[in-house]
Design a protein around this motif. Structure first.
Motif, PDB file in Angstrom:
ATOM      1  N   GLY A 124     -16.759 -11.061  -0.840  1.00  0.00           N
ATOM      2  CA  GLY A 124     -15.983  -9.895  -1.242  1.00  0.00           C
ATOM      3  C   GLY A 124     -16.155  -9.594  -2.718  1.00  0.00           C
ATOM      4  N   TYR A 125     -16.207 -10.650  -3.552  1.00  0.00           N
ATOM      5  CA  TYR A 125     -16.427 -10.441  -4.984  1.00  0.00           C
ATOM      6  C   TYR A 125     -17.826  -9.888  -5.229  1.00  0.00           C
ATOM      7  CZ  TYR A 125     -17.004 -11.274  -9.968  1.00  0.00           C
ATOM      8  OH  TYR A 125     -17.257 -11.106 -11.295  1.00  0.00           O
ATOM      9  N   LYS A 126     -18.798 -10.376  -4.468  1.00  0.00           N
ATOM     10  CA  LYS A 126     -20.170  -9.887  -4.614  1.00  0.00           C
ATOM     11  C   LYS A 126     -20.239  -8.386  -4.326  1.00  0.00           C
ATOM     12  CE  LYS A 126     -23.332 -11.391  -1.688  1.00  0.00           C
ATOM     13  NZ  LYS A 126     -24.375 -12.227  -1.046  1.00  0.00           N
ATOM     14  N   ASP A 127     -19.455  -7.927  -3.353  1.00  0.00           N
ATOM     15  CA  ASP A 127     -19.393  -6.493  -3.064  1.00  0.00           C
ATOM     16  C   ASP A 127     -18.561  -5.747  -4.109  1.00  0.00           C
ATOM     17  OD1 ASP A 127     -20.927  -6.764  -0.771  1.00  0.00           O
ATOM     18  OD2 ASP A 127     -19.191  -7.031   0.540  1.00  0.00           O
ATOM     19  N   PHE A 128     -17.511  -6.406  -4.616  1.00  0.00           N
ATOM     20  CA  PHE A 128     -16.607  -5.788  -5.589  1.00  0.00           C
ATOM     21  C   PHE A 128     -17.351  -5.351  -6.841  1.00  0.00           C
ATOM     22  CE2 PHE A 128     -13.836  -6.154  -9.301  1.00  0.00           C
ATOM     23  CZ  PHE A 128     -12.738  -5.388  -8.928  1.00  0.00           C
ATOM     24  N   ILE A 129     -18.228  -6.207  -7.354  1.00  0.00           N
ATOM     25  CA  ILE A 129     -18.914  -5.895  -8.612  1.00  0.00           C
ATOM     26  C   ILE A 129     -20.019  -4.854  -8.427  1.00  0.00           C
ATOM     27  CG2 ILE A 129     -18.372  -8.099  -9.686  1.00  0.00           C
ATOM     28  CD1 ILE A 129     -21.107  -9.120  -8.954  1.00  0.00           C
ATOM     29  N   LYS A 130     -20.359  -4.570  -7.169  1.00  0.00           N
ATOM     30  CA  LYS A 130     -21.334  -3.506  -6.914  1.00  0.00           C
ATOM     31  C   LYS A 130     -20.738  -2.147  -7.226  1.00  0.00           C
ATOM     32  CE  LYS A 130     -24.676  -1.995  -3.427  1.00  0.00           C
ATOM     33  NZ  LYS A 130     -25.194  -2.232  -2.056  1.00  0.00           N
ATOM     34  N   ALA A 131     -19.424  -2.012  -7.017  1.00  0.00           N
ATOM     35  CA  ALA A 131     -18.743  -0.745  -7.306  1.00  0.00           C
ATOM     36  C   ALA A 131     -17.300  -1.034  -7.686  1.00  0.00           C
ATOM     37  CB  ALA A 131     -18.808   0.188  -6.092  1.00  0.00           C
ATOM     38  N   PRO A 132     -17.049  -1.538  -8.900  1.00  0.00           N
ATOM     39  CA  PRO A 132     -15.675  -1.849  -9.318  1.00  0.00           C
ATOM     40  C   PRO A 132     -14.812  -0.589  -9.327  1.00  0.00           C
ATOM     41  CG  PRO A 132     -17.305  -2.745 -10.857  1.00  0.00           C
ATOM     42  CD  PRO A 132     -18.026  -1.800  -9.965  1.00  0.00           C
ATOM     43  N   PRO A 133     -13.509  -0.706  -9.050  1.00  0.00           N
ATOM     44  CA  PRO A 133     -12.626   0.463  -9.108  1.00  0.00           C
ATOM     45  C   PRO A 133     -12.521   0.995 -10.531  1.00  0.00           C
ATOM     46  CG  PRO A 133     -11.365  -1.545  -8.812  1.00  0.00           C
ATOM     47  CD  PRO A 133     -12.800  -1.925  -8.645  1.00  0.00           C
ATOM     48  N   ALA A 134     -12.117   2.253 -10.649  1.00  0.00           N
ATOM     49  CA  ALA A 134     -12.051   2.916 -11.954  1.00  0.00           C
ATOM     50  C   ALA A 134     -11.152   2.176 -12.932  1.00  0.00           C
ATOM     51  CB  ALA A 134     -11.564   4.356 -11.771  1.00  0.00           C
ATOM     52  N   SER A 135     -10.099   1.508 -12.413  1.00  0.00           N
ATOM     53  CA  SER A 135      -9.169   0.799 -13.294  1.00  0.00           C
ATOM     54  C   SER A 135      -9.807  -0.419 -13.968  1.00  0.00           C
ATOM     55  CB  SER A 135      -7.939   0.362 -12.508  1.00  0.00           C
ATOM     56  OG  SER A 135      -8.315  -0.484 -11.429  1.00  0.00           O
ATOM     57  N   TRP A 136     -10.978  -0.821 -13.495  1.00  0.00           N
ATOM     58  CA  TRP A 136     -11.694  -1.957 -14.083  1.00  0.00           C
ATOM     59  C   TRP A 136     -12.817  -1.505 -15.023  1.00  0.00           C
ATOM     60  CZ3 TRP A 136     -11.829  -7.446 -12.768  1.00  0.00           C
ATOM     61  CH2 TRP A 136     -10.731  -7.849 -12.003  1.00  0.00           C
ATOM     62  N   ILE A 137     -12.964  -0.214 -15.228  1.00  0.00           N
ATOM     63  CA  ILE A 137     -14.125   0.319 -15.944  1.00  0.00           C
ATOM     64  C   ILE A 137     -13.707   1.074 -17.199  1.00  0.00           C
ATOM     65  CG2 ILE A 137     -16.027   1.985 -15.800  1.00  0.00           C
ATOM     66  CD1 ILE A 137     -16.231   1.346 -12.831  1.00  0.00           C
ATOM     67  N   SER A 138     -14.466   0.849 -18.270  1.00  0.00           N
ATOM     68  CA  SER A 138     -14.344   1.651 -19.484  1.00  0.00           C
ATOM     69  C   SER A 138     -15.729   1.776 -20.089  1.00  0.00           C
ATOM     70  CB  SER A 138     -13.396   1.006 -20.498  1.00  0.00           C
ATOM     71  OG  SER A 138     -13.444   1.714 -21.725  1.00  0.00           O
ATOM     72  N   THR A 139     -16.131   2.986 -20.398  1.00  0.00           N
ATOM     73  CA  THR A 139     -17.449   3.184 -21.008  1.00  0.00           C
ATOM     74  C   THR A 139     -17.454   2.805 -22.483  1.00  0.00           C
ATOM     75  OG1 THR A 139     -16.875   5.497 -21.391  1.00  0.00           O
ATOM     76  CG2 THR A 139     -18.112   4.990 -19.388  1.00  0.00           C
ATOM     77  N   THR A 140     -16.260   2.635 -23.065  1.00  0.00           N
ATOM     78  CA  THR A 140     -16.137   2.168 -24.451  1.00  0.00           C
ATOM     79  C   THR A 140     -15.944   0.659 -24.449  1.00  0.00           C
ATOM     80  OG1 THR A 140     -15.119   4.249 -25.128  1.00  0.00           O
ATOM     81  CG2 THR A 140     -14.834   2.350 -26.599  1.00  0.00           C
ATOM     82  N   LYS A 141     -16.679  -0.038 -25.286  1.00  0.00           N
ATOM     83  CA  LYS A 141     -16.582  -1.499 -25.339  1.00  0.00           C
ATOM     84  C   LYS A 141     -15.451  -1.909 -26.284  1.00  0.00           C
ATOM     85  CE  LYS A 141     -21.392  -2.489 -24.168  1.00  0.00           C
ATOM     86  NZ  LYS A 141     -22.647  -3.190 -24.568  1.00  0.00           N
ATOM     87  N   TRP A 142     -14.236  -1.983 -25.750  1.00  0.00           N
ATOM     88  CA  TRP A 142     -13.099  -2.415 -26.554  1.00  0.00           C
ATOM     89  C   TRP A 142     -13.082  -3.934 -26.662  1.00  0.00           C
ATOM     90  CZ3 TRP A 142     -11.127   1.694 -28.751  1.00  0.00           C
ATOM     91  CH2 TRP A 142     -11.108   2.910 -28.084  1.00  0.00           C
ATOM     92  N   PRO A 143     -12.517  -4.487 -27.751  1.00  0.00           N
ATOM     93  CA  PRO A 143     -12.354  -5.947 -27.841  1.00  0.00           C
ATOM     94  C   PRO A 143     -11.468  -6.447 -26.700  1.00  0.00           C
ATOM     95  CG  PRO A 143     -11.933  -4.891 -29.960  1.00  0.00           C
ATOM     96  CD  PRO A 143     -12.034  -3.786 -28.957  1.00  0.00           C
ATOM     97  N   ARG A 144     -11.668  -7.681 -26.280  1.00  0.00           N
ATOM     98  CA  ARG A 144     -10.896  -8.212 -25.156  1.00  0.00           C
ATOM     99  C   ARG A 144      -9.412  -8.301 -25.462  1.00  0.00           C
ATOM    100  NH1 ARG A 144     -14.806 -12.999 -22.700  1.00  0.00           N
ATOM    101  NH2 ARG A 144     -16.462 -11.593 -22.008  1.00  0.00           N
ATOM    102  N   SER A 145      -9.062  -8.344 -26.745  1.00  0.00           N
ATOM    103  CA  SER A 145      -7.653  -8.405 -27.127  1.00  0.00           C
ATOM    104  C   SER A 145      -6.983  -7.030 -27.080  1.00  0.00           C
ATOM    105  CB  SER A 145      -7.516  -8.992 -28.533  1.00  0.00           C
ATOM    106  OG  SER A 145      -8.271  -8.225 -29.467  1.00  0.00           O
ATOM    107  N   ASP A 146      -7.784  -5.973 -26.935  1.00  0.00           N
ATOM    108  CA  ASP A 146      -7.248  -4.610 -26.901  1.00  0.00           C
ATOM    109  C   ASP A 146      -6.798  -4.276 -25.485  1.00  0.00           C
ATOM    110  OD1 ASP A 146      -7.214  -1.621 -26.723  1.00  0.00           O
ATOM    111  OD2 ASP A 146      -7.974  -1.759 -28.776  1.00  0.00           O
ATOM    112  N   GLU A 147      -5.627  -3.651 -25.341  1.00  0.00           N
ATOM    113  CA  GLU A 147      -5.107  -3.339 -24.011  1.00  0.00           C
ATOM    114  C   GLU A 147      -5.974  -2.329 -23.261  1.00  0.00           C
ATOM    115  OE1 GLU A 147      -1.920   0.154 -25.313  1.00  0.00           O
ATOM    116  OE2 GLU A 147      -1.203  -1.766 -24.547  1.00  0.00           O
ATOM    117  N   ARG A 148      -6.857  -1.634 -23.979  1.00  0.00           N
ATOM    118  CA  ARG A 148      -7.770  -0.689 -23.335  1.00  0.00           C
ATOM    119  C   ARG A 148      -9.037  -1.363 -22.825  1.00  0.00           C
ATOM    120  NH1 ARG A 148      -7.915   3.211 -28.456  1.00  0.00           N
ATOM    121  NH2 ARG A 148      -7.917   1.105 -29.372  1.00  0.00           N
ATOM    122  N   TYR A 149      -9.197  -2.649 -23.087  1.00  0.00           N
ATOM    123  CA  TYR A 149     -10.384  -3.372 -22.638  1.00  0.00           C
ATOM    124  C   TYR A 149     -10.470  -3.368 -21.108  1.00  0.00           C
ATOM    125  CZ  TYR A 149     -13.361  -7.212 -21.209  1.00  0.00           C
ATOM    126  OH  TYR A 149     -14.317  -7.964 -20.579  1.00  0.00           O
TER     127      TYR A 149
END
Length: 396
Positions: free
Chosen positions: A100-125
């Motif tokens: 299931g994880y192998k399929d998940f990373i093929k098309a992650p949901p929008a809530s898991w995606i950001s085209t901006t590379k925020w730091p991991r400590s940022d809530e927008r990451y």
């Protein structure tokens, strides 16, 4: 009106490698004795949590900084998925979960995606910038399968469901196609060598970039191998042969032959920075220097990559100017890694033995090196076209 669900927060997971000599294991054991009940009595690990076994896994191998960073990224994604999507620990995951994880990373949901590379400590990451290609999914699952194998071998887990998960299949090309011809390389060298340099900083940058391009053309080194080297790694043993020592994948040392053109570019580069023509073997000054300011500071891999891309872009403009649209299009696509492909391809086609190229490139398998041999294909192409009256490089 129904309120939208709260936005996911991807809390930081500490995946920093453990120090080589750490007394943290005893402290973890004292902190949570109950956790040991789920771990084999003969376990050879003191890890008590999934993040701790992941940190041990990252620490135990002889990985370079780049490999560590990539493994941390993949395991952060995976452990975050375990917590937020599966709601399970490593011990609770099944083969179906991992598929299931192998399929998940093929098309992650929008809530898991950001085209901006925020730091991991940022809530927008967000863990992903978009869906992963099959090649990226394969690398992601290799990291996950490696973690499970390590956790099982150390006794942290009693079984390894990941062993039953098949690798992601990827299409593999039988030939390397991302390389530059001799003419394209010559144009790139001419472009950087004739770049205007009205200030000392511009002069330093020009000579640094010319050396950088020349070094990658002639050594076929990986981007980080040259950027992370020091001046003392450039040397001769007194017999007229010059060498450059680099550290390859897995911190494996390799020494690369230095031809006269690269040696000349190196001397001019050092002169632009006010340095003597050559360094002593113990010199720890960075080999690739920033052109800004007087301090001798190492540039980053990204800065070196950007410098080469700027050369290729300028060379593409020059190719356009004299009407070679094919060369211009190729140069616009080129990157630092193309120079590695170019060096190996051109030498393979010139008849250099594959074993020699394998050792120079640092390939584990000679089959990898063989992918750079285009000469037979080119000769076959020319022979077929010649039979219908077409010569290579000429219109029919």
């Amino acid at each position: 009106m129904q309120q939208p669900p709260p936005e996911k927060k991807f809390a930081v997971i500490n995946l920093d490698p453990f120090p080589a000599h750490s007394d943290g294991a005893a402290q973890r054991r004292q902190r949570d004795r109950d956790a040991l009940r789920t771990i084999a009595e003969d376990a050879i690990t003191d890890a008590q949590t999934d993040s701790e076994i992941a940190r041990e896994f990252i620490s135990h191998g002889e990985l370079g900084p780049k490999s560590i960073a990539n493994t941390q990224k993949e395991l952060f994604r995976f452990l975050t998925w375990c917590r937020e999507e599966a709601g399970k620990t490593l011990r609770q995951l099944s083969v179906a979960d991992l598929n299931g994880y192998k399929d998940f990373i093929k098309a992650p949901p929008a809530s898991w995606i950001s085209t901006t590379k925020w730091p991991r400590s940022d809530e927008r990451y967000r863990p992903f910038s978009g869906p992963l290609s099959d090649a990226s999914r394969r690398q992601a699952m290799i990291a996950v399968k490696g973690l499970f194998a390590y956790a099982t071998q150390t006794g942290y887990l009693r079984r390894d469901p990941a062993a039953l998960v098949k690798h992601v299949k990827t299409a593999s090309a039988s030939r390397i196609t991302r390389y530059l011809t001799h003419d394209a390389l010559a144009l790139a060298l001419h472009t950087v060598a004739t770049r205007e340099a009205p200030t000392p900083a511009a002069m330093r940058r020009r000579e640094r970039d010319r050396f950088l391009l020349t070094a990658y053309i002639h050594t076929g080194a990986r981007l980080n191998e040259i950027v992370s080297a020091n001046m003392g790694a450039f040397y001769t043993e007194g017999n007229g042969r010059w060498w450059l020592d680099v550290l390859g994948k897995g911190n494996k040392p390799r020494r690369l032959p230095v031809p006269p053109e690269m040696l000349s570019a190196y001397r001019q580069y050092r002169a632009a920075f006010g340095l003597l023509p050559h360094a002593v073997r113990t010199d720890t000054t960075p080999l690739v220097l920033s052109s800004r300011g007087d301090a001798l500071v190492r540039i980053t891999d990204e800065a070196a990559s950007d410098a080469l891309k700027a050369i290729f872009a300028a060379a593409a403009g020059a190719a356009d100017a004299f009407g070679d649209v094919d060369m211009a299009a190729t140069l616009r696509q080129a990157s630092a890694h193309w120079l590695r492909h170019s060096m190996l391809t051109n030498h393979a086609n010139n008849g250099v033995q594959l074993k020699t190229l394998q050792e120079t490139a640092g390939h584990a398998s000679i089959a990898t090196t063989a992918a750079y041999l285009h000469k037979t294909d080119n000769e076959r192409h020319d022979e077929i076209l010649a039979s219908v009256g077409v010569r290579s490089g000429l219109e029919p």
